[in-house]
Enzyme design. Structure first.
Site, PDB file in Angstrom:
ATOM      1  N   CYS A 174       0.819  -1.222   0.000  1.00  0.00           N
ATOM      2  CA  CYS A 174       0.000   0.000   0.000  1.00  0.00           C
ATOM      3  C   CYS A 174       0.852   1.272   0.000  1.00  0.00           C
ATOM      4  O   CYS A 174       0.596   2.204  -0.774  1.00  0.00           O
ATOM      5  CB  CYS A 174      -0.959  -0.007   1.188  1.00  0.00           C
ATOM      6  N   HIS A 216      -2.891   6.276   4.760  1.00  0.00           N
ATOM      7  CA  HIS A 216      -1.449   6.254   5.013  1.00  0.00           C
ATOM      8  C   HIS A 216      -0.820   7.580   4.588  1.00  0.00           C
ATOM      9  O   HIS A 216      -1.222   8.177   3.583  1.00  0.00           O
ATOM     10  CB  HIS A 216      -0.775   5.144   4.208  1.00  0.00           C
TER      11      HIS A 216
END
Length: 341
Positions: A130, A242
């Site tokens: 990710c 994130h």
């Protein structure tokens, strides 16, 4: 006719997001099947305005579909991906199981879509980590323009990257602190509520964690083997989204203004960079969005040709499910899947 798709691991956070994004992007699917383990049989899942009932992956006929989007973990992928491809389908896998296999393309569509041309070797395409995905989307246009020698980055990764159990643990610990309940870490090695843990995945011999290693080797495979990358990856008490503080050493000078202009016109990116209160993006604002956001673009005077970026993305979307669906779109557009009617 359209494509016949199965989502394997459909009851997980990423699997559910895959179904949502397939519907949102109007992917031309004639059939969509939700698959998981036997214990999840009959569980109802949303696919646009439809409801799908989860089927048992162990008894599903994979010869009946063209494409399988997998988000069921590395061990499951290693066991099932070869069986699925033998049955005739292409697998897009979200785990780390196949990423470094030289015969498996590791793809971020805005960066290296042409790598899909190599899918015929094993009929598997790997979805990168990710954090790697959002990083290389931002690095690609800069590398193409002036070249990148070195990247030093710190990641601030949300708990959803660790799955539903990790999200539940943050929620339970946060509530518990307010009523003085004892904190007993289970998914994490230390308390995650109101804390930062500089540890994601297992430790390696050189002191790096495997998450940090993944970012390094995946960036090299996707973007350029000559790029040097060093990362410190931390888990933060954020549910989704994130963030990365990336410090670049470039081959040639690039001003912050030039970088902003370049990134604004590059695919998959949105630049929000006003040097004032609220003139930047945080994880809260990125949730549910397709774009990777870049803020705090600055020249770094401590190294020659230095540039700093703040990069934020929804890790369940661009960091996983969206990237997988974009790969599926790329396979379709290249004529590697059943053709839409």
């Amino acid at each position: 006719m359209g494509v016949k798709i199965a989502v394997f691991g459909a009851t997980g956070a990423v699997g559910k997001e895959m179904l949502t994004i397939l519907a949102e992007r109007l992917f031309p699917a004639d059939e969509v099947h939700a698959l998981a383990s036997r214990k999840s049989m009959g569980v109802e899942l949303s696919y646009g305005d439809r409801t799908l009932r989860c089927k048992n992956a162990e008894t599903f006929d994979f010869s009946s579909v063209d494409l399988v989007l997998m988000s069921a973990g590395g061990d499951v992928s290693k066991e099932w991906a070869p069986k699925i491809t033998k049955a005739g389908a292409i697998v897009v896998d979200n785990s780390s199981a196949w990423r470094m296999d030289p015969d498996v393309p590791l793809v971020v569509p805005e960066v290296n879509l042409d790598a899909l041309d190599g899918v015929g070797k094993k009929r598997i395409v790997a979805n990168p980590n990710c954090s790697t995905i959002q990083l290389v989307v931002a690095l690609k246009p800069i590398h193409d323009r002036v070249g990148i020698k070195r990247v030093n980055c710190a990641t601030y990764q949300s708990v959803s990257g660790g799955g539903q159990a990790a999200m539940d643990e943050l929620w339970t610990q946060t509530k518990g602190i307010y009523v003085n309940d004892p904190i007993e870490p289970q998914t994490f090695t230390k308390q995650i509520a109101f804390n930062v843990i500089p540890h994601i995945d297992v430790f390696m011999e050189d002191g790096s964690t495997k998450e940090e290693w993944k970012m390094m080797v995946e960036t090299k495979k996707i973007l350029d083997t000559k790029i040097k990358l060093f990362a410190t990856c931390a888990r933060v008490p954020v549910f989704v989204g994130h963030s990365i503080a990336a410090h670049l050493e470039l081959e040639a000078p690039m001003s912050s203004g030039e970088a902003r202009d370049l990134l604004r016109e590059s695919p998959g990116l949105m630049v929000i960079d006003k040097r004032e209160d609220e003139g930047y993006i945080t994880p809260v604002e990125c949730v549910g969005e397709f774009a990777t956001f870049v803020s705090r673009v600055r020249e770094d005077p401590t190294v020659e040709n230095g540039l700093a970026l703040w990069i934020v993305s929804d890790n369940l979307r661009k960091g996983a499910a969206l990237n997988a669906v974009q790969i599926a779109e790329g396979l379709l557009n290249k004529g590697l899947l059943g053709k839409a009617g």
